[in-house]
Design a protein around this motif. Structure first.
Motif, PDB file in Angstrom:
ATOM      1  N   THR A  91       0.823  -1.213   0.000  1.00  0.00           N
ATOM      2  CA  THR A  91       0.000   0.000   0.000  1.00  0.00           C
ATOM      3  C   THR A  91       0.857   1.262   0.000  1.00  0.00           C
ATOM      4  O   THR A  91       0.614   2.200  -0.777  1.00  0.00           O
ATOM      5  N   ILE A  92       1.867   1.302   0.872  1.00  0.00           N
ATOM      6  CA  ILE A  92       2.732   2.489   0.945  1.00  0.00           C
ATOM      7  C   ILE A  92       3.464   2.710  -0.373  1.00  0.00           C
ATOM      8  O   ILE A  92       3.543   3.841  -0.876  1.00  0.00           O
ATOM      9  N   ASN A  93       3.987   1.643  -0.955  1.00  0.00           N
ATOM     10  CA  ASN A  93       4.697   1.787  -2.226  1.00  0.00           C
ATOM     11  C   ASN A  93       3.754   2.197  -3.352  1.00  0.00           C
ATOM     12  O   ASN A  93       4.128   3.007  -4.213  1.00  0.00           O
ATOM     13  N   TYR A  94       2.548   1.654  -3.353  1.00  0.00           N
ATOM     14  CA  TYR A  94       1.570   2.042  -4.372  1.00  0.00           C
ATOM     15  C   TYR A  94       1.261   3.535  -4.263  1.00  0.00           C
ATOM     16  O   TYR A  94       1.208   4.250  -5.277  1.00  0.00           O
ATOM     17  N   CYS A  95       1.076   4.022  -3.040  1.00  0.00           N
ATOM     18  CA  CYS A  95       0.744   5.437  -2.834  1.00  0.00           C
ATOM     19  C   CYS A  95       1.887   6.350  -3.274  1.00  0.00           C
ATOM     20  O   CYS A  95       1.670   7.351  -3.974  1.00  0.00           O
ATOM     21  N   ILE A  96       3.123   6.016  -2.875  1.00  0.00           N
ATOM     22  CA  ILE A  96       4.238   6.915  -3.189  1.00  0.00           C
ATOM     23  C   ILE A  96       4.582   6.872  -4.679  1.00  0.00           C
ATOM     24  O   ILE A  96       4.970   7.888  -5.267  1.00  0.00           O
ATOM     25  N   ILE A  97       4.391   5.715  -5.325  1.00  0.00           N
ATOM     26  CA  ILE A  97       4.608   5.644  -6.776  1.00  0.00           C
ATOM     27  C   ILE A  97       3.555   6.475  -7.501  1.00  0.00           C
ATOM     28  O   ILE A  97       3.860   7.202  -8.462  1.00  0.00           O
ATOM     29  N   SER A  98       2.310   6.410  -7.035  1.00  0.00           N
ATOM     30  CA  SER A  98       1.239   7.208  -7.645  1.00  0.00           C
ATOM     31  C   SER A  98       1.526   8.696  -7.517  1.00  0.00           C
ATOM     32  O   SER A  98       1.349   9.466  -8.469  1.00  0.00           O
ATOM     33  N   LEU A  99       1.991   9.121  -6.335  1.00  0.00           N
ATOM     34  CA  LEU A  99       2.325  10.531  -6.133  1.00  0.00           C
ATOM     35  C   LEU A  99       3.485  10.957  -7.028  1.00  0.00           C
ATOM     36  O   LEU A  99       3.509  12.085  -7.543  1.00  0.00           O
ATOM     37  N   THR A 100       4.448  10.063  -7.234  1.00  0.00           N
ATOM     38  CA  THR A 100       5.594  10.374  -8.086  1.00  0.00           C
ATOM     39  C   THR A 100       5.171  10.543  -9.542  1.00  0.00           C
ATOM     40  O   THR A 100       5.723  11.376 -10.269  1.00  0.00           O
ATOM     41  N   VAL A 101       4.198   9.767  -9.965  1.00  0.00           N
ATOM     42  CA  VAL A 101       3.698   9.877 -11.342  1.00  0.00           C
ATOM     43  C   VAL A 101       2.887  11.157 -11.523  1.00  0.00           C
ATOM     44  O   VAL A 101       2.997  11.845 -12.547  1.00  0.00           O
ATOM     45  N   ILE A 102       2.094  11.517 -10.506  1.00  0.00           N
ATOM     46  CA  ILE A 102       1.143  12.623 -10.639  1.00  0.00           C
ATOM     47  C   ILE A 102       1.782  13.982 -10.360  1.00  0.00           C
ATOM     48  O   ILE A 102       1.590  14.940 -11.115  1.00  0.00           O
ATOM     49  N   LEU A 103       2.557  14.078  -9.277  1.00  0.00           N
ATOM     50  CA  LEU A 103       3.070  15.371  -8.829  1.00  0.00           C
ATOM     51  C   LEU A 103       4.295  15.812  -9.631  1.00  0.00           C
ATOM     52  O   LEU A 103       5.035  14.974 -10.156  1.00  0.00           O
ATOM     53  N   PRO A 104       4.555  17.112  -9.702  1.00  0.00           N
ATOM     54  CA  PRO A 104       5.807  17.587 -10.315  1.00  0.00           C
ATOM     55  C   PRO A 104       6.995  17.254  -9.420  1.00  0.00           C
ATOM     56  O   PRO A 104       6.841  17.081  -8.203  1.00  0.00           O
ATOM     57  N   PRO A 105       8.209  17.183  -9.988  1.00  0.00           N
ATOM     58  CA  PRO A 105       9.389  16.779  -9.203  1.00  0.00           C
ATOM     59  C   PRO A 105       9.648  17.628  -7.968  1.00  0.00           C
ATOM     60  O   PRO A 105      10.119  17.114  -6.954  1.00  0.00           O
ATOM     61  N   VAL A 106       9.353  18.922  -8.019  1.00  0.00           N
ATOM     62  CA  VAL A 106       9.637  19.784  -6.873  1.00  0.00           C
ATOM     63  C   VAL A 106       8.856  19.346  -5.642  1.00  0.00           C
ATOM     64  O   VAL A 106       9.273  19.606  -4.504  1.00  0.00           O
ATOM     65  N   PHE A 107       7.744  18.625  -5.842  1.00  0.00           N
ATOM     66  CA  PHE A 107       6.949  18.133  -4.715  1.00  0.00           C
ATOM     67  C   PHE A 107       7.311  16.699  -4.339  1.00  0.00           C
ATOM     68  O   PHE A 107       7.544  16.396  -3.168  1.00  0.00           O
ATOM     69  N   PHE A 108       7.368  15.783  -5.339  1.00  0.00           N
ATOM     70  CA  PHE A 108       7.582  14.387  -4.952  1.00  0.00           C
ATOM     71  C   PHE A 108       9.009  14.121  -4.467  1.00  0.00           C
ATOM     72  O   PHE A 108       9.244  13.160  -3.737  1.00  0.00           O
ATOM     73  N   THR A 109       9.985  14.966  -4.849  1.00  0.00           N
ATOM     74  CA  THR A 109      11.339  14.765  -4.324  1.00  0.00           C
ATOM     75  C   THR A 109      11.427  15.087  -2.829  1.00  0.00           C
ATOM     76  O   THR A 109      12.366  14.659  -2.157  1.00  0.00           O
ATOM     77  N   GLN A 110      10.457  15.830  -2.304  1.00  0.00           N
ATOM     78  CA  GLN A 110      10.436  16.120  -0.872  1.00  0.00           C
ATOM     79  C   GLN A 110      10.068  14.892  -0.042  1.00  0.00           C
ATOM     80  O   GLN A 110      10.273  14.875   1.176  1.00  0.00           O
ATOM     81  N   LEU A 111       9.526  13.858  -0.698  1.00  0.00           N
ATOM     82  CA  LEU A 111       9.111  12.650   0.016  1.00  0.00           C
ATOM     83  C   LEU A 111      10.272  11.686   0.267  1.00  0.00           C
ATOM     84  O   LEU A 111      10.124  10.736   1.036  1.00  0.00           O
ATOM     85  N   LEU A 112      11.421  11.918  -0.375  1.00  0.00           N
ATOM     86  CA  LEU A 112      12.519  10.957  -0.285  1.00  0.00           C
ATOM     87  C   LEU A 112      13.037  10.750   1.139  1.00  0.00           C
ATOM     88  O   LEU A 112      13.256   9.602   1.545  1.00  0.00           O
ATOM     89  N   PRO A 113      13.256  11.790   1.953  1.00  0.00           N
ATOM     90  CA  PRO A 113      13.730  11.540   3.324  1.00  0.00           C
ATOM     91  C   PRO A 113      12.789  10.635   4.122  1.00  0.00           C
ATOM     92  O   PRO A 113      13.253   9.767   4.869  1.00  0.00           O
ATOM     93  N   ALA A 114      11.477  10.824   3.956  1.00  0.00           N
ATOM     94  CA  ALA A 114      10.516   9.965   4.653  1.00  0.00           C
ATOM     95  C   ALA A 114      10.623   8.531   4.155  1.00  0.00           C
ATOM     96  O   ALA A 114      10.556   7.574   4.944  1.00  0.00           O
ATOM     97  N   TYR A 115      10.823   8.361   2.840  1.00  0.00           N
ATOM     98  CA  TYR A 115      10.941   7.001   2.303  1.00  0.00           C
ATOM     99  C   TYR A 115      12.252   6.356   2.735  1.00  0.00           C
ATOM    100  O   TYR A 115      12.310   5.138   2.927  1.00  0.00           O
TER     101      TYR A 115
END
Length: 433
Positions: free
Chosen positions: A307-331
């Motif tokens: 579930t977590i991987n599905y959600c973060i992959i979906s966000l990476t596909v949808i969001l622009p890089p300036v937003f989804f790259t902020q998720l990397l420390p949490a991952y």
């Protein structure tokens, strides 16, 4: 069978000793710049090899300055900023720096004579574009530098540029802007040396990366084909997918080989592939462990993992890089939790006397070391030894392939025993008849 504890201990100890001494040897080659100046007057480039241009560079936040601007300054009054270093949450004077912004870096290299000398400069990718001058002449650029997002264009393509040094000073001016990533600034070292030394350094990194990519793609293809031939062996599918996606990630990270082969590769696409391949590698890796050691992995954990991987992959596909790259420390924290859970699962398998778990234990020890190494390099912006890193990854995949091999041998032995029992039973029936 007695578990190979001495082998595991020696392997882990050897791994960390090589890591320590390799980095110590590299650190001795750095001469830090002070107050925007680096004295290279005593450097014999034919003997020294490479010089990393690390240290304090002049730094002008929210200014894009060209060589003519510095000629017009009577007293530039710069701030000083470390290179390599991301500028996130750092200060220029009393001003805190945001990830999005632009700046000019400047470094003066002091020579001992005015003789002409052919030198090369290895320029890494920066967050997320740049323009560089040497002694007033544009030498290189990546993307478009701009004062706002609509004017800036990101690009990551490490390059080598050769120039003729003359005079007692070499002036390097570097404009950088970032509006497309969660991190900004020059996060890797620029290297100066003879054309031969710089080319050799680049070739070593490329060969190391290609060995990793080639080895993983071959391993991945082998195990995926094996799965298609013998369906039902999910562990082979998971391991094949893990090899495949980590091989893909290796093309889209560190030295970004994909941009060397395909210069027209979209930056946004490349960053998405880099991040998604990391997430999928994590997913397939944990599913592989759950498949070969099913008694230690809870069904709820697998549901949460997917579930977590599905959600973060979906966000990476949808969001622009300036937003989804902020998720990397949490991952990265999520990766650390998964590694700890894998340690628990493998430890339980060892306790239950599953011999093949020792191979996974060795790979986990090395994996934790590599993860800590990369995490430290990412957070503290220190140099990564790509040769050592890639060899470590190949060792991890090789050790886990031995786990599958052990399972295959065990299955073959069981089939062989059953066939012998069946043959013996058939002979007994013939005798009775």
């Amino acid at each position: 069978m007695c578990p190979p504890v001495p082998f595991i201990t020696r392997l882990a100890a050897g791994f960390f000793l090589v890591l320590f001494f390799t980095n110590m040897a590299e650190a001795e080659q750095t001469m830090p710049a002070r107050k925007g100046k680096l004295d290279i007057s005593l450097v014999d480039f034919n003997q020294a090899g490479l010089v990393s241009l690390d240290g304090e560079w002049e730094f002008y936040w929210k200014q894009l300055l060209a060589p003519d601007d510095f000629k017009a300054f009577a007293d530039p009054d710069p701030h000083y900023f470390a290179v390599p270093e991301v500028w996130n949450n750092k200060y220029a004077g009393l001003q805190e720096l945001a990830p999005e912004g632009y700046a000019t870096y400047r470094l003066l290299l002091l020579r001992n004579d005015s003789e002409r000398q052919l030198l090369s400069l290895s320029i890494p990718n920066v967050y997320t574009n740049y323009k560089l001058w040497i002694n007033g002449v544009i030498l290189s650029s990546n993307g478009n530098v701009g004062t706002e997002a609509s004017l800036a264009k990101p690009q990551w393509e490490p390059v080598i540029k050769t120039f003729e040094a003359s005079g007692e000073t070499i002036e390097i001016i570097l404009q950088v802007s970032n509006f497309h990533h969660a991190r900004g600034g020059v996060h890797k070292s620029l290297k100066l040396g003879t054309p031969e030394a710089i080319s050799k350094d680049r070739e070593t990194a490329v060969v190391a990366n290609m060995l990793l990519v080639g080895g993983l793609l071959i391993l991945g293809a082998f195990f995926l084909v094996f799965f298609l031939i013998r369906k039902g062996q999910r562990a082979t599918m998971y391991f094949g997918a893990l090899c495949l996606f980590w091989g893909i990630r290796s093309l889209f990270s560190n030295i970004y080989l994909v941009t060397s082969f395909f210069e027209s590769t979209s930056w946004g696409l490349a960053v998405r592939v880099e991040y998604i391949s990391l997430y999928l590698s994590m997913l397939w890796g944990m599913l592989f462990i759950s498949s070969v050691f099913p008694n230690g992995m809870k069904a709820l954990y697998k549901y949460i993992l997917i579930t977590i991987n599905y959600c973060i992959i979906s966000l990476t596909v949808i969001l622009p890089p300036v937003f989804f790259t902020q998720l990397l420390p949490a991952y990265q924290f999520f990766i650390a939790v998964n590694l700890l859970y894998a340690v628990v699962v493998i430890s339980r398998a060892i306790y239950e006397k599953q011999f093949e778990a020792w191979f996974s234990a060795a790979s986990i020890i090395i994996g934790i070391g590599l993860f800590a190494y990369e995490l430290t390099a990412y957070a503290l912006v220190v140099k990564i030894n790509l040769v050592f890193l890639n060899l470590g990854y190949l060792m991890i995949f090789f050790l886990n392939s031995l786990v599958l091999a052990y399972h295959f041998v065990g299955a073959y032995k069981q089939v062989h025993v059953l066939e012998k029992e069946k043959a013996s039973s058939f002979e007994r029936r013939l005798r009775r008849a």
